[in-house]
Motif scaffolding. Structure first.
Motif, mmCIF file in Angstrom:
data_model
loop_
_atom_site.group_PDB
_atom_site.id
_atom_site.type_symbol
_atom_site.label_atom_id
_atom_site.label_comp_id
_atom_site.label_asym_id
_atom_site.label_seq_id
_atom_site.Cartn_x
_atom_site.Cartn_y
_atom_site.Cartn_z
ATOM 1 N N GLY A 40 0.773 -1.227 0.000
ATOM 2 C CA GLY A 40 0.000 0.000 0.000
ATOM 3 C C GLY A 40 0.804 1.276 0.000
ATOM 4 N N ILE A 41 2.131 1.211 0.114
ATOM 5 C CA ILE A 41 2.965 2.402 0.238
ATOM 6 C C ILE A 41 3.875 2.537 -0.986
ATOM 7 N N SER A 42 3.869 3.727 -1.606
ATOM 8 C CA SER A 42 4.691 3.957 -2.788
ATOM 9 C C SER A 42 6.167 3.863 -2.438
ATOM 10 N N GLN A 43 6.915 3.159 -3.272
ATOM 11 C CA GLN A 43 8.366 3.038 -3.120
ATOM 12 C C GLN A 43 9.121 3.902 -4.128
ATOM 13 N N THR A 44 8.380 4.600 -4.991
ATOM 14 C CA THR A 44 9.012 5.398 -6.040
ATOM 15 C C THR A 44 8.571 6.858 -6.000
ATOM 16 N N GLY A 45 8.083 7.320 -4.864
ATOM 17 C CA GLY A 45 7.618 8.694 -4.783
ATOM 18 C C GLY A 45 6.447 8.960 -5.706
ATOM 19 N N GLU A 46 5.586 7.941 -5.880
ATOM 20 C CA GLU A 46 4.413 8.018 -6.748
ATOM 21 C C GLU A 46 4.795 8.286 -8.202
ATOM 22 N N ARG A 47 5.955 7.781 -8.604
ATOM 23 C CA ARG A 47 6.411 7.906 -9.980
ATOM 24 C C ARG A 47 6.531 6.524 -10.608
ATOM 25 N N ASP A 206 -4.968 2.691 5.541
ATOM 26 C CA ASP A 206 -5.681 3.501 6.522
ATOM 27 C C ASP A 206 -4.739 4.428 7.283
ATOM 28 N N LEU A 207 -3.500 4.607 6.789
ATOM 29 C CA LEU A 207 -2.568 5.538 7.404
ATOM 30 C C LEU A 207 -2.980 6.977 7.094
ATOM 31 N N ASP A 208 -2.925 7.852 8.083
ATOM 32 C CA ASP A 208 -3.237 9.263 7.899
ATOM 33 C C ASP A 208 -1.946 10.068 7.814
ATOM 34 N N ASP A 209 -1.976 11.137 7.039
ATOM 35 C CA ASP A 209 -0.856 12.077 6.960
ATOM 36 C C ASP A 209 0.440 11.430 6.481
ATOM 37 N N VAL A 210 0.341 10.373 5.678
ATOM 38 C CA VAL A 210 1.514 9.750 5.053
ATOM 39 C C VAL A 210 1.280 9.790 3.545
ATOM 40 N N ASP A 211 1.922 10.743 2.865
ATOM 41 C CA ASP A 211 1.643 10.965 1.446
ATOM 42 C C ASP A 211 1.859 9.711 0.613
ATOM 43 N N ALA A 212 2.904 8.954 0.929
ATOM 44 C CA ALA A 212 3.222 7.762 0.139
ATOM 45 C C ALA A 212 2.209 6.649 0.324
ATOM 46 N N ALA A 213 1.300 6.803 1.304
ATOM 47 C CA ALA A 213 0.308 5.764 1.588
ATOM 48 C C ALA A 213 -1.107 6.184 1.204
ATOM 49 N N ASP A 214 -1.248 7.294 0.485
ATOM 50 C CA ASP A 214 -2.569 7.748 0.054
ATOM 51 C C ASP A 214 -3.164 6.767 -0.952
ATOM 52 N N ASP A 215 -4.491 6.790 -1.091
ATOM 53 C CA ASP A 215 -5.143 5.985 -2.110
ATOM 54 C C ASP A 215 -4.655 6.424 -3.490
ATOM 55 N N ARG A 216 -4.468 5.460 -4.382
ATOM 56 C CA ARG A 216 -3.961 5.778 -5.706
ATOM 57 C C ARG A 216 -4.405 4.726 -6.710
ATOM 58 N N VAL A 217 -4.358 5.107 -7.981
ATOM 59 C CA VAL A 217 -4.625 4.178 -9.078
ATOM 60 C C VAL A 217 -3.300 3.883 -9.773
ATOM 61 N N VAL A 218 -3.010 2.606 -9.973
ATOM 62 C CA VAL A 218 -1.748 2.186 -10.589
ATOM 63 C C VAL A 218 -2.059 1.356 -11.829
ATOM 64 N N PHE A 219 -1.424 1.703 -12.931
ATOM 65 C CA PHE A 219 -1.567 0.952 -14.181
ATOM 66 C C PHE A 219 -0.236 0.292 -14.505
#
Length: 225
Positions: A40-47, A206-219
């Motif tokens: 659930g947590i981005s490892q690439t800075g959402e890139r 369900d982590l709050d205030d953690v940008d890398a753990a926000d809901d996201r769509v990944v293709f």
């Protein structure tokens, strides 16, 4: 308990190459993704991420593999290399089982490296698992990760997967929002065509205030060889 440093890259690679001489199946894979998320947590800075690996599977159920991805979560590390192995099979009643290990190796950031042990079971379209590490990085907490999933084929080409996980650490305020535990979840729609696998996933925690753990769509687009 084995110490993490008993499984450096050179040993794991030699193990995999040596095993290849036995009668077995060797495969490879490569993936292009809009993000690399781990539990659930981005490892690439959402890139974006480019990933790939090699797998060896023996007739007895033994397996080994190497997998890599670019990463970007602070520090000097830019590449993650995973080395894994274990034993998997299925009972006469259709119960699948898998016991193994995963060693996470981060380039230029050895203090992030850690060894994880894994146990999983599956039956029909359902699966459950538990992963354990006695040290999440150098001096980090002990943690247990519980997971469950359900996979369903919609047509010959379309599938849908549901997964949920729960990470429990023994260190208070480990995550940025002050939590020592968190839950992750995901729903993935898959499509296979032209020898490629396409996936569109909704991933969150369900982590709050953690940008890398926000809901996201990944293709992602994957190819197996």
């Amino acid at each position: 308990m084995l110490h993490k440093k008993l499984l450096p890259a050179s040993i794991a690679a030699a193990l995999l190459l040596g095993a290849a001489s036995a009668q077995a199946e060797i495969s490879a894979n490569v993936t292009l993704a809009t993000d690399y998320t781990f539990r659930g947590i981005s490892q690439t800075g959402e890139r974006g991420a480019i990933q790939g690996g090699f797998d060896w599977a023996g007739e007895t159920g033994l397996y080994a593999g190497i997998w890599a991805s670019n990463i970007n979560f602070g520090g000097d590390a830019s590449t993650e290399m995973d080395y894994y192995g274990g034993f998997a099979g299925e009972t006469a009643g259709g119960l699948g089982y898998d016991i193994g290990f995963i060693y996470y190796d981060y380039e230029n950031e050895s203090e992030f490296d850690y060894l994880e042990f894994a146990l999983g079971f599956s039956y029909a379209d359902f699966s459950v698992g538990v992963n354990y590490s006695d040290e999440f990085g150098d001096g980090g907490p002990t943690y247990i990760y519980y997971s469950a999933g359900y996979s369903m084929s919609l047509t010959e080409q379309f599938s849908i997967d549901f997964n949920i996980g729960y990470t429990d650490t023994d260190e208070d305020d480990f995550w940025e929002d002050g939590a020592d535990t968190y839950m992750d979840y995901g729903v993935t729609l898959g499509y296979s065509a032209y020898d490629l696998d396409f996936a569109l996933a909704l991933i969150g925690t369900d982590l709050d205030d953690v940008d890398a753990a926000d809901d996201r769509v990944v293709f992602s687009i994957s190819k197996s060889f």
